[in-house]
Design a protein around this motif. Structure first.
Motif, short mmCIF file in Angstrom:
data_model
loop_
_atom_site.label_atom_id
_atom_site.label_comp_id
_atom_site.label_asym_id
_atom_site.label_seq_id
_atom_site.Cartn_x
_atom_site.Cartn_y
_atom_site.Cartn_z
N TYR A 14 0.83 -1.20 0.00
CA TYR A 14 0.00 0.00 0.00
C TYR A 14 0.87 1.26 0.00
CZ TYR A 14 -4.03 -2.96 0.37
OH TYR A 14 -4.99 -3.88 0.10
N HIS A 15 2.01 1.20 0.64
CA HIS A 15 2.98 2.29 0.57
C HIS A 15 3.43 2.49 -0.88
CE1 HIS A 15 6.73 4.52 1.35
NE2 HIS A 15 7.33 3.61 0.63
N LEU A 16 3.67 1.40 -1.59
CA LEU A 16 4.11 1.47 -2.98
C LEU A 16 3.01 2.06 -3.86
CD1 LEU A 16 5.93 -1.97 -3.28
CD2 LEU A 16 6.94 0.28 -2.87
N PHE A 17 1.75 1.65 -3.64
CA PHE A 17 0.63 2.21 -4.40
C PHE A 17 0.60 3.73 -4.20
CE2 PHE A 17 -2.00 -1.88 -3.49
CZ PHE A 17 -1.18 -2.61 -4.31
N ASP A 18 0.66 4.14 -2.95
CA ASP A 18 0.59 5.55 -2.61
C ASP A 18 1.76 6.32 -3.23
OD1 ASP A 18 -0.95 7.49 -1.15
OD2 ASP A 18 0.69 7.61 0.29
N SER A 19 2.94 5.71 -3.23
CA SER A 19 4.13 6.38 -3.78
C SER A 19 4.01 6.65 -5.27
CB SER A 19 5.38 5.53 -3.51
OG SER A 19 5.64 5.48 -2.14
N ILE A 20 3.61 5.65 -6.06
CA ILE A 20 3.55 5.88 -7.51
C ILE A 20 2.40 6.81 -7.86
CG2 ILE A 20 2.24 3.76 -8.04
CD1 ILE A 20 3.85 3.69 -10.72
N VAL A 21 1.25 6.67 -7.20
CA VAL A 21 0.12 7.54 -7.52
C VAL A 21 0.46 8.99 -7.20
CG1 VAL A 21 -2.24 8.17 -6.83
CG2 VAL A 21 -1.68 5.77 -7.34
N ASN A 22 0.96 9.26 -6.01
CA ASN A 22 1.25 10.64 -5.63
C ASN A 22 2.42 11.23 -6.39
OD1 ASN A 22 -0.76 11.58 -3.61
ND2 ASN A 22 -0.21 9.59 -2.75
N ALA A 23 3.43 10.42 -6.70
CA ALA A 23 4.53 10.93 -7.54
C ALA A 23 4.00 11.34 -8.90
CB ALA A 23 5.62 9.87 -7.68
N TYR A 24 3.08 10.54 -9.46
CA TYR A 24 2.50 10.88 -10.76
C TYR A 24 1.65 12.16 -10.65
CZ TYR A 24 0.28 10.60 -15.29
OH TYR A 24 -0.15 10.91 -16.55
N LEU A 25 0.81 12.25 -9.63
CA LEU A 25 -0.05 13.43 -9.48
C LEU A 25 0.79 14.70 -9.35
CD1 LEU A 25 -2.79 12.07 -7.03
CD2 LEU A 25 -3.08 12.64 -9.46
#
Length: 161
Positions: A44-55
């Motif tokens: 879930y940390h990884l999901f959050d990292s890629i989504v927020n980095a993209y945003l």
């Protein structure tokens, strides 16, 4: 028995080319749990990292100054093969649904260079006003960035722009 609708791909059948954006992640010793594989919460940390980095880098979202923010309203993950330190992972990102105020992300977690995912999951953001927390429409620049990740549903209705 296979219960998926005709034409719909299961998450386990996803491949690297099903994702539109990638981010590398080097696992850390602290990512491992007592069984010597990456702890479930780290995904879930990884999901959050890629989504927020993209945003931040492609949708002009600034967590400190944006007038609207995305709140997670649901999340999921399916695990297919264990990962552990030391490995380099490739995180793949796509958008499965893009509504007026919500977006559903899917993240594929791959061993570096692998075409088959070790895990697939994601979550749904509902965009709200940063102060009032009332639902707000996705801003134009954010929508343009998210549209680049949109992959039409294999099963037809349900995903839209």
């Amino acid at each position: 028995m296979n219960s998926k609708p005709s034409g719909q791909v299961s998450l386990k059948e996803r491949r690297r080319n099903d994702y539109r954006h990638f981010l590398s992640y080097r696992t850390r010793w602290s990512d491992n749990d007592q069984y010597s594989h990456i702890n479930n919460s780290v995904y879930y940390h990884l999901f959050d990292s890629i989504v927020n980095a993209y945003l931040i880098s492609h949708c002009e979202i600034s967590p400190q100054t944006s007038s609207s923010i995305g709140l997670v309203v649901s999340s999921h993950c399916q695990f297919f093969s264990p990962l552990s330190f030391p490995e380099v992972l490739d995180l793949g990102l796509r958008v499965n649904h893009l509504g007026k105020s919500s977006v559903t992300y899917e993240v594929g977690i791959f061993r570096e260079g692998s075409t088959e995912p070790a895990a697939v999951g994601g979550y749904t953001h509902v965009f709200v006003d940063a102060v009032s927390r009332k639902t707000s429409q996705i801003g134009e620049q954010t929508r343009e960035g998210l549209q680049r990740l949109f992959v039409p549903s294999e099963s037809g209705p349900g995903s839209k722009l």
